[in-house]
Motif scaffolding. Sequence first.
Motif, PDB file in Angstrom:
ATOM      1  N   MET A 136       0.542  -1.334   0.118  1.00 24.36           N
ATOM      2  CA  MET A 136      -0.155   0.529   0.238  1.00 24.36           C
ATOM      3  C   MET A 136       0.692   1.232   0.176  1.00 24.36           C
ATOM      4  O   MET A 136       0.906   2.285  -0.660  1.00 24.36           O
ATOM      5  N   PHE A 137       1.741   1.175   0.275  1.00 25.94           N
ATOM      6  CA  PHE A 137       3.212   2.808   0.891  1.00 25.94           C
ATOM      7  C   PHE A 137       3.973   2.218   0.035  1.00 25.94           C
ATOM      8  O   PHE A 137       3.689   3.601  -0.898  1.00 25.94           O
ATOM      9  N   LEU A 138       4.190   1.362  -0.732  1.00 21.35           N
ATOM     10  CA  LEU A 138       4.510   2.096  -2.521  1.00 21.35           C
ATOM     11  C   LEU A 138       3.690   2.219  -3.796  1.00 21.35           C
ATOM     12  O   LEU A 138       4.063   3.209  -4.414  1.00 21.35           O
ATOM     13  N   LEU A 139       2.635   1.728  -3.586  1.00 18.61           N
ATOM     14  CA  LEU A 139       1.266   1.923  -4.571  1.00 18.61           C
ATOM     15  C   LEU A 139       1.290   3.573  -4.166  1.00 18.61           C
ATOM     16  O   LEU A 139       1.378   4.461  -5.529  1.00 18.61           O
ATOM     17  N   ALA A 140       0.940   3.880  -2.760  1.00 22.72           N
ATOM     18  CA  ALA A 140       1.072   6.023  -2.554  1.00 22.72           C
ATOM     19  C   ALA A 140       1.961   6.331  -3.112  1.00 22.72           C
ATOM     20  O   ALA A 140       2.287   7.257  -4.473  1.00 22.72           O
ATOM     21  N   GLN A 141       3.203   6.224  -3.342  1.00 18.91           N
ATOM     22  CA  GLN A 141       4.822   6.097  -3.759  1.00 18.91           C
ATOM     23  C   GLN A 141       4.326   6.424  -5.040  1.00 18.91           C
ATOM     24  O   GLN A 141       4.922   8.162  -5.768  1.00 18.91           O
ATOM     25  N   LEU A 142       4.197   5.890  -5.786  1.00 25.85           N
ATOM     26  CA  LEU A 142       4.234   6.009  -7.083  1.00 25.85           C
ATOM     27  C   LEU A 142       2.490   6.574  -7.795  1.00 25.85           C
ATOM     28  O   LEU A 142       3.361   7.378  -7.992  1.00 25.85           O
ATOM     29  N   GLY A 143       2.025   6.533  -6.557  1.00 24.70           N
ATOM     30  CA  GLY A 143       0.588   8.013  -7.575  1.00 24.70           C
ATOM     31  C   GLY A 143       1.655   9.099  -7.141  1.00 24.70           C
ATOM     32  O   GLY A 143       0.752   9.879  -7.957  1.00 24.70           O
ATOM     33  N   VAL A 144       2.193   8.942  -6.501  1.00 18.47           N
ATOM     34  CA  VAL A 144       2.734  10.332  -5.945  1.00 18.47           C
ATOM     35  C   VAL A 144       3.284  10.555  -7.649  1.00 18.47           C
ATOM     36  O   VAL A 144       3.604  12.247  -7.690  1.00 18.47           O
ATOM     37  N   VAL A 145       4.087  10.024  -7.736  1.00 18.73           N
ATOM     38  CA  VAL A 145       4.875  10.891  -8.791  1.00 18.73           C
ATOM     39  C   VAL A 145       4.329  10.270 -10.549  1.00 18.73           C
ATOM     40  O   VAL A 145       5.248  10.322 -11.545  1.00 18.73           O
ATOM     41  N   GLY A 146       3.113   9.803 -10.103  1.00 19.96           N
ATOM     42  CA  GLY A 146       2.522   9.268 -11.476  1.00 19.96           C
ATOM     43  C   GLY A 146       2.501   8.765 -11.869  1.00 19.96           C
ATOM     44  O   GLY A 146       2.151   8.604 -13.338  1.00 19.96           O
ATOM     45  N   VAL A 147       2.898   7.124 -11.351  1.00 17.00           N
ATOM     46  CA  VAL A 147       3.055   5.406 -12.233  1.00 17.00           C
ATOM     47  C   VAL A 147       1.672   5.113 -11.394  1.00 17.00           C
ATOM     48  O   VAL A 147       2.083   4.930 -10.127  1.00 17.00           O
ATOM     49  N   PHE A 148       1.280   4.560 -12.147  1.00 17.88           N
ATOM     50  CA  PHE A 148      -0.059   3.302 -12.181  1.00 17.88           C
ATOM     51  C   PHE A 148       0.285   2.174 -12.666  1.00 17.88           C
ATOM     52  O   PHE A 148       0.622   2.722 -13.778  1.00 17.88           O
ATOM     53  N   ILE A 149      -0.077   1.284 -12.043  1.00 14.13           N
ATOM     54  CA  ILE A 149       0.371  -0.005 -12.570  1.00 14.13           C
ATOM     55  C   ILE A 149      -0.868  -0.345 -13.853  1.00 14.13           C
ATOM     56  O   ILE A 149      -1.036  -1.205 -13.938  1.00 14.13           O
ATOM     57  N   ASN A 150      -2.127   0.237 -13.411  1.00 16.91           N
ATOM     58  CA  ASN A 150      -3.225  -0.252 -14.849  1.00 16.91           C
ATOM     59  C   ASN A 150      -3.486   1.364 -15.620  1.00 16.91           C
ATOM     60  O   ASN A 150      -4.420   1.686 -15.927  1.00 16.91           O
TER      61      ASN A 150
END
Length: 231
Positions: free
Chosen positions: A145-159
């Motif tokens: 969950m923390f990693l997905l939030a970090q990726l969201g901040v930089v605009g990277v999403f798995i889908n």
Amino acid sequence: MSRIVIGTRETLLTIVGIVLVRTIVSLILGVGSFYTRAGAVLLKVWEAVFSFMPTIIIVILLLAVPPIMFSPNRLLLSALIIALAETGRLAEFIRSKMVGLSYETYMEAAIASGGSRLGMFRRYYRPMIGRELGGILAREAGRVMFLLAQLGVVGVFINQMFMSQEIRGTYEAVVTSDAWPVLLLDLQKDLRMAQWIPVSALAFITFAIISFQLLADGLEKRRAERLGSRG
């Protein structure tokens, strides 16, 4: 709030899928490294490859590889990359637990009495791993969950999907998700104009991370109490 409620299922299913893949691969790698030399070498190589820089950087770089970025199966590939990025750390944890158990006095007695590897695994190592599994799953869910939030901040999403713009000769990233990290896409702009969007998303993400951590602590405490009562 409606988007957060709608995205809850997708967020939790994504986390569960990543955690299950990571745990299964880690169990195979951890147990294999304990019993075989080849497995130990593989674990060392795995850790060397994925530990030379922070996990988020590794994930971003791998997701930017064109065959993965433009793949029609990008969602599955992205989830697999996130799952495998920290598999070495979890596998080493499992291996170290097995090594610690192998030095117990009753284990030495079992070996001296002629216990086989398979029998020892069934009788001692597998129950130990089973007792640890609940806490492992909960803690890994918080990490994901923390990693997905970090990726969201930089605009990277798995889908994400990348749509070709032939006139400009570029690609536009299109987010096809309602997961919580998506609400962090326009973080800088929303902090000035619509603060409730990122604040709400971060509040639920933080709540989820803390909940997973408390669940892991509770499971470990319960396991310790059971072992103490048996002793």
